[in-house]
Design an enzyme around this catalytic site. Structure first.
Site, PDB file in Angstrom:
ATOM      1  N   CYS A   1       0.809  -1.224   0.000  1.00 43.88           N
ATOM      2  CA  CYS A   1       0.000   0.000   0.000  1.00 43.88           C
ATOM      3  C   CYS A   1       0.837   1.267   0.000  1.00 43.88           C
ATOM      4  O   CYS A   1       0.300   2.363  -0.106  1.00 43.88           O
ATOM      5  CB  CYS A   1      -0.961  -0.022   1.191  1.00 43.88           C
ATOM      6  SG  CYS A   1      -2.328  -1.179   0.967  1.00 43.88           S
TER       7      CYS A   1
ATOM      8  N   LYS B   1       0.431   3.588  -3.088  1.00 44.18           N
ATOM      9  CA  LYS B   1      -0.731   4.452  -3.303  1.00 44.18           C
ATOM     10  C   LYS B   1      -0.326   5.871  -3.683  1.00 44.18           C
ATOM     11  O   LYS B   1       0.693   6.390  -3.216  1.00 44.18           O
ATOM     12  CB  LYS B   1      -1.572   4.522  -2.020  1.00 44.18           C
ATOM     13  CG  LYS B   1      -2.499   3.339  -1.816  1.00 44.18           C
ATOM     14  CD  LYS B   1      -3.452   3.612  -0.662  1.00 44.18           C
ATOM     15  CE  LYS B   1      -4.500   2.526  -0.529  1.00 44.18           C
ATOM     16  NZ  LYS B   1      -5.470   2.805   0.537  1.00 44.18           N
TER      17      LYS B   1
ATOM     18  N   THR C   1     -16.919  10.288   0.260  1.00 42.50           N
ATOM     19  CA  THR C   1     -16.292  10.311   1.591  1.00 42.50           C
ATOM     20  C   THR C   1     -15.042   9.440   1.666  1.00 42.50           C
ATOM     21  O   THR C   1     -14.629   9.048   2.741  1.00 42.50           O
ATOM     22  CB  THR C   1     -17.282   9.847   2.676  1.00 42.50           C
ATOM     23  OG1 THR C   1     -17.759   8.526   2.351  1.00 42.50           O
ATOM     24  CG2 THR C   1     -18.449  10.798   2.801  1.00 42.50           C
TER      25      THR C   1
ATOM     26  N   SER D   1      -5.549 -10.334 -16.997  1.00 35.63           N
ATOM     27  CA  SER D   1      -4.093 -10.319 -16.894  1.00 35.63           C
ATOM     28  C   SER D   1      -3.480  -9.546 -18.053  1.00 35.63           C
ATOM     29  O   SER D   1      -4.036  -9.514 -19.161  1.00 35.63           O
ATOM     30  CB  SER D   1      -3.545 -11.753 -16.879  1.00 35.63           C
ATOM     31  OG  SER D   1      -3.877 -12.431 -18.078  1.00 35.63           O
TER      32      SER D   1
END
Length: 359
Positions: A23, A26, A55, A148
C-alpha cells in the site's frame, strides 16, 4: 542480516522489480483528492448508489432491494515481499479487507494480474496466483476469473464483491462525538517492509509481518450487527493518521489518538528510531500534516519516530472502529475471539474541527 524467503535462486527478487511495494504504492492522499475532485460524478446521479467517492470510503455500495446491497472494491499493488506465495496472500488479504471494512460479507473475487512475463519465471508467477487463491479459499469464496496483462512491474490484487444489509452498512463517515477508537492490528508493516528492502529484517520480523498482513479482517462482518458500532474503516496506505483524518472529516469531528496506547509489530519502534521508514510515510505527512496536531510532549521528545509510525503505510492493516464507550468491551472481545489479540483502544472522537490530535 536478512534471511527471509525469496522467489528462487534463478529469479530476481520481486521487490527489486518495483519502485514501491504494498500500500506504499498508493498515490499520495493530497494528490488523489485533487484528481477525484476533477473527475467524480455527483452521487445523486445514481439513485441506488449508497456509497460512492464522496467520503473516501473503502468500497462502493449499490442497493438492490430493502435487505441487500452489493459491495464492490478493487485493490492491487507491487510486491512488498520477495516470496511469491506470500506476495499473493498479502495482496488478496488486503483486497478483501475493504469488504469487511464496510461490515459486509465477501461473495466472490476476480484476480488482477500484471506480470513481466519475460523477466519472471512462470513458476514464480504461478506461486503468486496460488497465494491469492489460498486466501480466497480461507475466506470461503471462489476466485471466479479476472484479467491479466504483460507489464513492466509485477502487479497482483483482487476485485472483491460482497453483500450487506443496508441497515447494517458501516461507513467511515458516521462516527459520533464520544466514540472510542479501536484498532484491530498492530502498526508497522511499512517500516518492516523498508527493513526487508535494506536486507536488515530478520526471520522473526518477517514472520510477524506475514502473520499480520495475511490475517483476514473477518470481524468486520460481525461488527456490522453490533449495537454501538457507528463507523468502520481499515488502516492501509495513508497510515493511522490519514485514515483517522478520513473519519474526522466524514463526521465533522476531531479524532484524538493516544500515542502511548498504540500496539506495534516486533522491532518496529527500534527500526523507526533508526530512521527506517518508507518514502510513502513522508508523502503522507506532506499531504495531511497541516491537519494534525502533535502534543507538546511528543514535540519535546522529538516527533521523528512517532510521526514515522503514525504515517506508516499499512499493507493489509487493521480495522479501525468508532463505537460508543459502552460497546468497546464487546468489540474487543469479538476481536479476541477471532484471533486479534492486539486489538486495543487507541483514541476517541470529540467535538471540534475535522482534524487529528495526537497526545
Amino acid at each position: 542480516m536478512n534471511s527471509t524467503p525469496s522467489s528462487n535462486a534463478s529469479s530476481p527478487r520481486l521487490t527489486s522489480l518495483s519502485h514501491g511495494g504494498g500500500c506504499g504504492c498508493k498515490i499520495a492522499p493530497g494528490v488523489l483528492s485533487s484528481l477525484l475532485a476533477q473527475s467524480s460524478l455527483p452521487k445523486a446521479f445514481y439513485e441506488h448508489l449508497l456509497v460512492g467517492t464522496e467520503t473516501a470510503d473503502d468500497a462502493a455500495v449499490y442497493q438492490i432491494n430493502e435487505q441487500q446491497a452489493i459491495v464492490a472494491t478493487t485493490d492491487f499493488f507491487m510486491p512488498i515481499v520477495d516470496d511469491p506465495f506470500d506476495f499473493g496472500r498479502i495482496a488478496a488479504t488486503n483486497a478483501l479487507s475493504d469488504i469487511y471494512a464496510m461490515g459486509a460479507t465477501p461473495l466472490f473475487a476476480l484476480a488482477i494480474v500484471g506480470m513481466p512475463i519475460n523477466v519472471l519465471p512462470h513458476t514464480v508467477i504461478a506461486k503468486i496466483l496460488e497465494g491469492g487463491e489460498s486466501v480466497c479459499r480461507d475466506a470461503g469464496i471462489p476466485l471466479a476469473g479476472g484479467h491479466s496483462i504483460d507489464s513492466v512491474e509485477p502487479i497482483y490484487g483482487l476485485v472483491g464483491i460482497g453483500i450487506v444489509n443496508p441497515a447494517q452498512l458501516k461507513r467511515n463517515a458516521s462516527a459520533q462525538a464520544g466514540d472510542v477508537l479501536i484498532l484491530g492490528k498492530p502498526l508497522g508493516v511499512g517500516i518492516l517492509s523498508a527493513a526487508l528492502k535494506k536486507n536488515i529484517l530478520d526471520e522473526a520480523g518477517y514472520a510477524a509481518m506475514i502473520a499480520a498482513t495475511t490475517q483476514l479482517n473477518r470481524p468486520g462482518s460481525s461488527l456490522a450487527g453490533l449495537e454501538g458500532v457507528h463507523a468502520l474503516t481499515d488502516v492501509t496506505g495513508f497510515g493511522l493518521l490519514g485514515h483517522s483524518l478520513e473519519l474526522a472529516r466524514g463526521a465533522g469531528l476531531t479524532a484524538e489518538i493516544d500515542s502511548t496506547a498504540l500496539r506495534l509489530l516486533p522491532q518496529v519502534l527500534e527500526l523507526a528510531e533508526q530512521g527506517i521508514i518508507t518514502g510513502a510515510s513522508g508523502r503522507n505527512w506532506q499531504s495531511y500534516g497541516s491537519q494534525v496536531e502533535l502534543s507538546a510532549r511528543i514535540q519535546r521528545e522529538g516527533s521523528g519516530a512517532t510521526q514515522g509510525i503514525l504515517t506508516d503505510p499499512q499493507t493489509s492493516g487493521g480495522l479501525l472502529v468508532a463505537c460508543a464507550p459502552e460497546a468497546a468491551q464487546h468489540v474487543l472481545e469479538l476481536f479476541a475471539q477471532q484471533g486479534f489479540q492486539d486489538a486495543a483502544i487507541v483514541g476517541r472522537m470529540v467535538a471540534g474541527d475535522a482534524k487529528v490530535v495526537v497526545r
